[in-house]
Scaffold this motif. Structure first.
Motif, mmCIF file in Angstrom:
data_model
loop_
_atom_site.group_PDB
_atom_site.id
_atom_site.type_symbol
_atom_site.label_atom_id
_atom_site.label_comp_id
_atom_site.label_asym_id
_atom_site.label_seq_id
_atom_site.Cartn_x
_atom_site.Cartn_y
_atom_site.Cartn_z
ATOM 1 N N PHE A 40 77.977 22.533 -35.426
ATOM 2 C CA PHE A 40 79.075 23.313 -35.471
ATOM 3 C C PHE A 40 78.992 24.755 -34.698
ATOM 4 C CE2 PHE A 40 77.694 26.189 -39.104
ATOM 5 C CZ PHE A 40 78.092 27.319 -38.488
ATOM 6 N N VAL A 41 77.620 25.183 -34.651
ATOM 7 C CA VAL A 41 77.135 26.393 -33.875
ATOM 8 C C VAL A 41 77.386 26.125 -32.266
ATOM 9 C CG1 VAL A 41 75.166 27.930 -33.039
ATOM 10 C CG2 VAL A 41 75.563 27.078 -35.478
ATOM 11 N N VAL A 42 76.978 24.778 -31.722
ATOM 12 C CA VAL A 42 77.154 24.566 -30.257
ATOM 13 C C VAL A 42 78.915 24.403 -30.044
ATOM 14 C CG1 VAL A 42 76.614 22.812 -28.524
ATOM 15 C CG2 VAL A 42 74.920 23.503 -30.180
ATOM 16 N N PHE A 43 79.366 23.618 -30.741
ATOM 17 C CA PHE A 43 80.699 23.572 -30.528
ATOM 18 C C PHE A 43 81.820 24.805 -30.655
ATOM 19 C CE2 PHE A 43 80.005 18.974 -31.382
ATOM 20 C CZ PHE A 43 80.130 18.447 -30.163
ATOM 21 N N THR A 44 81.338 25.563 -31.681
ATOM 22 C CA THR A 44 82.279 26.824 -31.700
ATOM 23 C C THR A 44 81.910 27.839 -30.289
ATOM 24 O OG1 THR A 44 80.582 27.679 -33.514
ATOM 25 C CG2 THR A 44 82.581 26.717 -34.127
ATOM 26 N N ASN A 45 80.488 27.860 -30.066
ATOM 27 C CA ASN A 45 80.053 28.833 -29.000
ATOM 28 C C ASN A 45 80.732 28.140 -27.638
ATOM 29 O OD1 ASN A 45 78.669 30.513 -30.306
ATOM 30 N ND2 ASN A 45 76.577 29.402 -29.927
ATOM 31 N N LEU A 46 80.951 26.920 -27.608
ATOM 32 C CA LEU A 46 81.410 26.624 -26.372
ATOM 33 C C LEU A 46 82.949 26.483 -26.358
ATOM 34 C CD1 LEU A 46 79.623 22.933 -26.096
ATOM 35 C CD2 LEU A 46 79.420 25.146 -24.588
ATOM 36 N N SER A 47 83.690 26.541 -27.540
ATOM 37 C CA SER A 47 85.122 26.900 -27.618
ATOM 38 C C SER A 47 85.178 28.425 -27.453
ATOM 39 C CB SER A 47 85.472 26.652 -29.194
ATOM 40 O OG SER A 47 86.721 27.348 -29.397
ATOM 41 N N LEU A 48 84.352 29.159 -27.669
ATOM 42 C CA LEU A 48 84.421 30.774 -27.413
ATOM 43 C C LEU A 48 84.469 30.801 -26.092
ATOM 44 C CD1 LEU A 48 84.758 33.556 -28.432
ATOM 45 C CD2 LEU A 48 82.305 33.536 -28.942
ATOM 46 N N GLN A 49 83.454 30.125 -25.326
ATOM 47 C CA GLN A 49 83.259 30.284 -23.863
ATOM 48 C C GLN A 49 84.257 29.779 -23.059
ATOM 49 O OE1 GLN A 49 79.529 28.407 -22.760
ATOM 50 N NE2 GLN A 49 79.977 28.603 -20.561
ATOM 51 N N ASN A 50 85.095 28.600 -23.320
ATOM 52 C CA ASN A 50 86.222 27.951 -22.709
ATOM 53 C C ASN A 50 87.319 28.543 -23.055
ATOM 54 O OD1 ASN A 50 84.638 25.840 -20.854
ATOM 55 N ND2 ASN A 50 83.675 25.660 -22.833
ATOM 56 N N TYR A 78 99.296 36.178 -29.192
ATOM 57 C CA TYR A 78 99.361 36.816 -27.965
ATOM 58 C C TYR A 78 98.527 36.272 -26.964
ATOM 59 C CZ TYR A 78 95.462 39.748 -29.024
ATOM 60 O OH TYR A 78 94.146 40.401 -29.106
ATOM 61 N N ASP A 79 97.358 35.774 -27.355
ATOM 62 C CA ASP A 79 96.254 35.433 -26.702
ATOM 63 C C ASP A 79 96.015 33.931 -26.619
ATOM 64 O OD1 ASP A 79 94.441 36.285 -24.662
ATOM 65 O OD2 ASP A 79 93.051 36.316 -26.166
ATOM 66 N N VAL A 80 97.000 33.172 -26.937
ATOM 67 C CA VAL A 80 96.660 31.693 -27.080
ATOM 68 C C VAL A 80 97.230 31.092 -25.766
ATOM 69 C CG1 VAL A 80 97.454 29.665 -28.254
ATOM 70 C CG2 VAL A 80 97.124 31.727 -29.662
ATOM 71 N N LYS A 81 95.852 30.596 -25.160
ATOM 72 C CA LYS A 81 96.129 29.819 -23.521
ATOM 73 C C LYS A 81 95.317 28.741 -23.968
ATOM 74 C CE LYS A 81 97.608 33.929 -21.345
ATOM 75 N NZ LYS A 81 97.195 34.875 -20.110
ATOM 76 N N PHE A 82 95.834 27.562 -24.203
ATOM 77 C CA PHE A 82 94.792 26.496 -24.293
ATOM 78 C C PHE A 82 94.662 25.682 -22.909
ATOM 79 C CE2 PHE A 82 96.411 26.019 -28.675
ATOM 80 C CZ PHE A 82 95.092 25.784 -29.451
ATOM 81 N N ASN A 83 93.370 25.440 -22.605
ATOM 82 C CA ASN A 83 93.058 24.648 -21.762
ATOM 83 C C ASN A 83 92.460 23.128 -22.281
ATOM 84 O OD1 ASN A 83 89.800 24.422 -21.357
ATOM 85 N ND2 ASN A 83 90.346 26.806 -21.232
ATOM 86 N N PHE A 84 92.445 22.042 -21.681
ATOM 87 C CA PHE A 84 92.152 20.804 -22.129
ATOM 88 C C PHE A 84 90.646 20.688 -22.783
ATOM 89 C CE2 PHE A 84 90.456 16.427 -21.841
ATOM 90 C CZ PHE A 84 90.916 15.755 -22.893
ATOM 91 N N LEU A 85 89.608 21.267 -21.794
ATOM 92 C CA LEU A 85 88.245 21.321 -22.056
ATOM 93 C C LEU A 85 88.005 22.201 -23.499
ATOM 94 C CD1 LEU A 85 85.576 20.006 -21.707
ATOM 95 C CD2 LEU A 85 85.051 22.104 -20.021
ATOM 96 N N GLY A 86 88.532 23.442 -23.245
ATOM 97 C CA GLY A 86 88.319 24.015 -24.430
ATOM 98 C C GLY A 86 88.888 23.620 -25.738
ATOM 99 N N MET A 87 90.319 22.907 -25.560
ATOM 100 C CA MET A 87 90.759 22.338 -26.735
ATOM 101 C C MET A 87 90.118 21.351 -27.404
ATOM 102 S SD MET A 87 94.672 21.067 -27.292
ATOM 103 C CE MET A 87 94.733 19.992 -25.723
#
Length: 313
Positions: A87-97, A147-156
Motif C-alpha cells: 500500500f505504501v508503494v502503490f499509493t506513492n506511485l499513485s501520487l507520483q503519476n 477541480y484537480d481530477v485528471k486521470f491517466n491510465f497508468l495513474g489510474m
C-alpha cells in the motif's frame, strides 16, 4: 458506578489515542512536505527510515518492559508485511503519476472497499444508516478534489491497486490482532522489520542509494536530524494506527482519516495560504457531517449492545 467509570475511562483512552494520531499525522504531512520540497529527500527512502525507526522504537519499548513480545511465526505476519509495503508503494506511485486531487479521491474510496471486503469475506453486516454515511463522506472528498481530477491510465491502475491493498491491509490489522491475540505493539514489533527488509529490496529499483539524492548521499546534519524526527513522528503515527484499528474498527479509522484530511486542508490554507474554493469548503462541511453521523450511529450501536450484554449492579 464501576461500569460508568469503565466506560468513561475507555472513552478517555480512545479520545487520547485519536488525538495523538491526529497531531502526529498532521505534523508528519507538513514535515514530509518540507523534506520533499526543500531538501528533495527521496520518497521511498524516507518511508524506509520511518519503518526502521518504528522497529527501533518498539525494540526500545520492549526493553523498557512497556510490552512483552509474543512469539509469532513469520508466515503469520507475512501477508500483513507484504500488504504494508504494497500500500505504501502503490499509493506513492499513485501520487507520483496522478494529480493531488486524483490521489486524494482514490484514498476516499478505501472506506467503501473496506465495507465491501468485510461484508463479502468476513460476513460482517452494516446497518443501512451506517452505509448511508458513506455517501456524504465520499461526496465531500470528491468536492474537495474535483477541480484537480485528471486521470491517466497508468495513474489510474496505481490508484486502484493502492486502494485495494490499503483496504486489505487495514482489515488484516484488526483481524490479525484478534486472531493471534496480540496487541498493537506485539504485532507491529514483528511486522516492522519484515516490512523494512522488503522495502529495502524495492527502493533500489525506484531511487538511488548512494550519491546525490540517495538515502546515503552527502546530506547535511540538519537534514539528517529532520529525517530522524520525521521517523519518530511516523513511529507515533504507526503505533496509534494499530491501536485505533485494534480497539475500534478499520472503517472507524478510515472515517477518522477523512477528518484528518479536512483538518490538514484547513491547516494548509491557514499556514501556507493554499487556495480554498467554495466547493472545497462545501466538501469539508459535507465530509464532517458524514463523520459526525457515523460517529453518532456507531456510539448508539455500541451502547445498545453493551446494555443488552452487561447489567450493572
Amino acid at each position: 458506578q464501576c461500569c460508568l467509570a469503565g466506560r468513561v475511562g475507555g472513552r478517555g483512552r480512545l479520545a487520547a489515542g485519536l488525538l495523538v494520531n491526529l497531531a502526529a499525522s498532521i505534523c508528519i504531512v507538513f514535515l514530509n512536505k518540507w523534506l520533499y520540497v526543500r531538501l528533495r529527500f527521496p520518497n521511498l527512502s524516507l518511508t524506509l527510515v520511518h519503518f526502521t525507526v518504528t522497529w527501533l522504537g518498539l525494540y526500545l519499548c520492549q526493553a523498557l518492559r512497556v510490552f512483552a513480545p509474543k512469539s509469532l511465526r513469520p508466515r503469520q505476519i507475512l501477508p500483513l508485511a507484504l500488504s504494508f509495503c504494497g500500500f505504501v508503494v502503490f499509493t506513492n506511485l499513485s501520487l507520483q503519476n496522478n494529480t493531488i486531487g486524483t490521489y486524494q479521491l482514490a484514498k476516499a474510496m478505501t472506506t467503501p472497499v473496506i465495507v465491501g471486503i468485510q461484508t463479502l469475506a468476513y460476513g460482517k453486516t452494516f446497518p443501512a444508516r451506517i452505509k448511508l454515511t458513506l455517501i456524504p463522506i465520499t461526496l465531500g472528498v470528491f468536492l474537495n478534489s474535483y477541480y484537480d481530477v485528471k486521470f491517466n491510465f497508468l495513474g489510474m491502475v496505481f490508484a486502484a491497486l493502492g486502494v485495494l491493498v490499503t483496504s486489505l491491509y487495514q482489515v488484516w490489522v484488526g483481524a490479525k490482532q484478534h486472531e493471534l491475540q496480540v496487541n498493537s505493539m506485539q504485532l507491529l514489533y514483528y511486522q516492522a522489520p519484515m516490512s523494512s527488509a522488503m522495502l529495502l529490496c524495492i527502493v533500489p529499483f525506484f531511487e538511488p542509494i548512494f550519491g546525490e539524492g540517495g538515502i546515503f548521499g552527502p546530506w547535511k546534519l540538519s537534514a539528517v536530524l529532520m529525517v530522524l524526527l520525521s521517523g519518530v513522528i511516523a513511529f507515533m503515527v504507526n503505533l496509534s494506527i494499530y491501536w485505533i484499528i485494534g480497539n475500534t474498527s478499520p472503517v472507524t479509522y478510515n472515517m477518522f482519516g477523512h477528518f484528518k484530511f479536512c483538518i490538514t486542508l484547513l491547516g494548509g490554507y491557514l499556514l501556507f495560504k493554499d487556495p480554498l474554493s467554495i466547493n472545497q469548503g462545501l466538501g469539508i462541511l459535507c465530509t464532517l457531517s458524514g463523520i459526525l453521523a457515523y460517529t453518532h450511529f456507531k456510539l448508539s450501536e455500541q451502547e445498545g449492545n453493551k446494555s443488552k450484554l452487561v447489567q450493572c449492579p
